[in-house]
Design a protein around this motif. Structure first.
Motif, PDB file in Angstrom:
ATOM      1  N   SER A   1       0.822  -1.210   0.000  1.00 37.68           N
ATOM      2  CA  SER A   1       0.000   0.000   0.000  1.00 37.68           C
ATOM      3  C   SER A   1       0.856   1.259   0.000  1.00 37.68           C
ATOM      4  O   SER A   1       0.486   2.277  -0.587  1.00 37.68           O
ATOM      5  CB  SER A   1      -0.934   0.000   1.214  1.00 37.68           C
ATOM      6  OG  SER A   1      -0.188  -0.076   2.422  1.00 37.68           O
ATOM      7  N   GLU A   2       2.025   1.176   0.641  1.00 37.58           N
ATOM      8  CA  GLU A   2       2.928   2.328   0.668  1.00 37.58           C
ATOM      9  C   GLU A   2       4.375   1.891   0.459  1.00 37.58           C
ATOM     10  O   GLU A   2       5.297   2.526   0.968  1.00 37.58           O
ATOM     11  CB  GLU A   2       2.796   3.065   2.005  1.00 37.58           C
ATOM     12  CG  GLU A   2       1.415   3.655   2.248  1.00 37.58           C
ATOM     13  CD  GLU A   2       1.340   4.416   3.555  1.00 37.58           C
ATOM     14  OE1 GLU A   2       2.363   4.470   4.272  1.00 37.58           O
ATOM     15  OE2 GLU A   2       0.260   4.971   3.856  1.00 37.58           O
TER      16      GLU A   2
ATOM     17  N   GLN B   1       7.191   4.089  -7.245  1.00 38.33           N
ATOM     18  CA  GLN B   1       6.251   3.698  -6.194  1.00 38.33           C
ATOM     19  C   GLN B   1       4.937   4.455  -6.335  1.00 38.33           C
ATOM     20  O   GLN B   1       3.852   3.877  -6.199  1.00 38.33           O
ATOM     21  CB  GLN B   1       6.860   3.958  -4.823  1.00 38.33           C
ATOM     22  CG  GLN B   1       5.947   3.578  -3.660  1.00 38.33           C
ATOM     23  CD  GLN B   1       6.597   3.843  -2.313  1.00 38.33           C
ATOM     24  OE1 GLN B   1       7.810   3.793  -2.180  1.00 38.33           O
ATOM     25  NE2 GLN B   1       5.788   4.129  -1.315  1.00 38.33           N
TER      26      GLN B   1
ATOM     27  N   SER C   1       1.156   2.850  -7.265  1.00 36.82           N
ATOM     28  CA  SER C   1       0.119   2.945  -6.232  1.00 36.82           C
ATOM     29  C   SER C   1      -1.205   3.453  -6.789  1.00 36.82           C
ATOM     30  O   SER C   1      -2.203   3.507  -6.063  1.00 36.82           O
ATOM     31  CB  SER C   1       0.582   3.865  -5.096  1.00 36.82           C
ATOM     32  OG  SER C   1       0.710   5.205  -5.550  1.00 36.82           O
TER      33      SER C   1
END
Length: 222
Positions: free
Chosen positions: A120-121, A184, A188
């Protein structure tokens, strides 16, 4: 029941005249792969396509890491012999992919194409770079092994239980052109097509000096 959703893109970039990358999205086989034909080597596109075709043929018999390692060693020898017996001497390719079996998720690579798992992160690299590293510990574009180079290869294979997750496979034309935090952020995106567009746009904005290819894969396992 296994649910698989994927998006893949391959691009010649802004400098090269020919795209030597190849990719495979085969949900019916649970196989997703990116190959990067060796830049500057004659026949890099032939090597990457041949590797994908052979892996696709052999993967239905894979039951674990040993099968993948043996297959990639065979493919490497085959590509080397093919080059030696033609005008394509010196051809080679990297490979990175994900294979889903009944109860395992297998991540594999040779060379510097990568596989990441998306959190998620977070963006966690699962593959191993076969690269020469600089003094700061960063990988250079000099790789230490690839398919087809006429020396024994050692595949990096990680086996884990089949689970829900998201993955990115990409050639160094992507991870070498994008900062980790930008990659990233792109991965996401809740809409994978939007994320793919961000990767393409950012890579092009950064010069796209190499061919670039990537696959975004979402796995949903009941």
């Amino acid at each position: 029941m296994l649910g698989l959703e994927s998006v893949g893109r391959t691009h010649v970039g802004l400098v090269r005249e020919k795209n030597e990358d190849s990719m495979l999205l085969a949900p019916e086989m649970g196989l997703y792969v990116v190959c990067d034909g060796m830049g500057g080597h004659v026949g890099g596109d032939v090597a990457s396509r041949t590797a994908l075709q052979m892996v696709a043929t052999m993967s239905p018999g894979w039951t674990g890491a040993d099968d993948i390692s043996a297959s990639l060693a065979y493919v490497s020898d085959w590509i080397h012999d093919m080059g030696r017996e033609s005008e394509l001497a010196g051809l080679g390719t990297t490979i990175a992919g994900v294979c889903l079996t009944t109860d395992e998720l297998l991540v594999f690579n040779i060379g510097d194409s990568r596989v990441y798992e998306l959190g998620s992160e977070s963006l966690d690299q699962l593959s191993v770079d076969d690269s020469v590293f600089d003094e700061a510990g960063r990988p250079t574009n000099i790789i230490t092994q690839s398919l087809g180079q006429g020396i024994p290869v050692t595949a990096h294979v990680t086996s884990m239980p089949l689970h829900n997750g998201s993955f990115l496979m990409c050639s160094d034309g992507v991870h070498g052109q994008m900062e980790h935090h930008d990659l990233q952020a792109a991965t996401s995106c809740s809409d994978r097509a939007d994320g793919a567009a961000v990767i393409i746009g950012t890579t092009r904005a950064n010069g796209a000096a190499d061919n670039f290819s990537f696959v975004l894969l979402d796995v949903q396992s009941d």
